[in-house]
Motif scaffolding. Sequence first.
Motif, PDB file in Angstrom:
ATOM      1  N   ALA A  93       0.800  -1.227   0.000  1.00 20.44           N
ATOM      2  CA  ALA A  93       0.000   0.000   0.000  1.00 20.44           C
ATOM      3  C   ALA A  93       0.834   1.280   0.000  1.00 20.44           C
ATOM      4  O   ALA A  93       0.584   2.193  -0.790  1.00 20.44           O
ATOM      5  N   GLN A  96       2.606   1.722  -3.282  1.00 23.22           N
ATOM      6  CA  GLN A  96       1.620   1.959  -4.328  1.00 23.22           C
ATOM      7  C   GLN A  96       1.086   3.392  -4.281  1.00 23.22           C
ATOM      8  O   GLN A  96       0.927   4.050  -5.313  1.00 23.22           O
TER       9      GLN A  96
ATOM     10  N   TYR B  76      -5.844   4.409  -6.480  1.00 24.16           N
ATOM     11  CA  TYR B  76      -5.319   3.819  -5.254  1.00 24.16           C
ATOM     12  C   TYR B  76      -6.431   3.092  -4.482  1.00 24.16           C
ATOM     13  O   TYR B  76      -6.262   1.948  -4.037  1.00 24.16           O
ATOM     14  N   GLN B  80      -6.472  -0.857  -3.768  1.00 23.12           N
ATOM     15  CA  GLN B  80      -6.379  -1.343  -2.385  1.00 23.12           C
ATOM     16  C   GLN B  80      -7.659  -2.035  -1.913  1.00 23.12           C
ATOM     17  O   GLN B  80      -7.608  -2.880  -1.017  1.00 23.12           O
TER      18      GLN B  80
END
Lengths: 223, 223
Positions: A93, A96, B76, B80
Amino acid sequence: MAEDMFLFWGSGSPPCWRAMIALEEKGLQGYKNKLLNFEKGEHKQPEVLEVNPRGQLPAFRHGEKKVNESLAICMYLESQFKSRGTQLIPDKAADQALVYQRAFEGLVLQQKLVDLLMYARHVPEEERQETTMKRNMEAASAEAQLWEGHVQEGSCLAGKDFTMADVVVYPVVALMFRLGLSTEKYPKLSQYNDFLKDRPSIKATYPPHWLESPPTSDLLKSL
Amino acid sequence: MAEDMFLFWGSGSPPCWRAMIALEEKGLQGYKNKLLNFEKGEHKQPEVLEVNPRGQLPAFRHGEKKVNESLAICMYLESQFKSRGTQLIPDKAADQALVYQRAFEGLVLQQKLVDLLMYARHVPEEERQETTMKRNMEAASAEAQLWEGHVQEGSCLAGKDFTMADVVVYPVVALMFRLGLSTEKYPKLSQYNDFLKDRPSIKATYPPHWLESPPTSDLLKSL
């Protein structure tokens, strides 16, 4: 796989170069392609418009699927060929988040450059205002300084690994130096420019006319 | 999960709205947030600059991770929380190609609008040129017509399912109608605007000041 792909591209355009770096990194060499000449207006011909109605490059086809916006091409390739070649979007995470942030921030840097270049090159001279030129330069300068702060010595943009952030931003940084950006005023960006220039994906796709002829503008030398 | 998230936002900004729609669609209600007033310059205060050095909104934090560019936030969150809430990027290659293409094309539409608004509102009047205004209007008009051709009746932007393309583009289309875009000249975009306005994620995040007060500009009425 790559033989079903077709790319129309122009030399020295960061969006085109970005798509080509992504194709290399994902191990998709061998895609069909055609180099077009912007100055001759070849990007406005019917075979391009059929893929990209805006008549802009890159224009990309994978089989029947058309994808044109450069970052859309890169994201599509990463998503479809996730386990092939370089992983451009990390899984963790925190990593990213940084890659997405830098990659999309790269479009902001590009836009400031486009604003500057379009105004200087395409607005008729009698219409151009000193104050607007100055404001565009100041905006591009503030943005370049932000990126000078982002870069770490001997590193890619979002850490040690080469990621989508580099795919997006490297061509813009390289163009800025081609247009005269000062290596003394922006030493970290200059190091970054040098650090990646021999990476195989970048070397294989380096704008051919940059290798053949010197720059014709130093618009950014006072940035 | 959502309680670790914090969003600074401004009412009526397509980038902010986009992030908020994505948060809703991914079932991340309950994130902390603060509405700031652009006109009072609240987006330039230190607590925002600490998250987003450009002093722009949205500014988003997930725990220690900072992501600001609106499409970076959306990508994102989708990445996620892939299996949570609405799947915003489909798996099938053809669907995925179209979603990426439309989502990133949405940034082009947004940019044409920004060019127009920034020139009309922020370039000092004595510096403004009729010819530049006209060129910006023509560019925005050509772009709006392209989107009028993209939209299908009773459908989301990339097919029947709501996707990242809608997350990106809907707030821009809604703003265009708020600024006077003609429902007669753009009937399909107008239908699209109406088609999604009662979707829960959009209703829950509709710009509060749009609900409270009438538009103060009809800049796009002749587009």
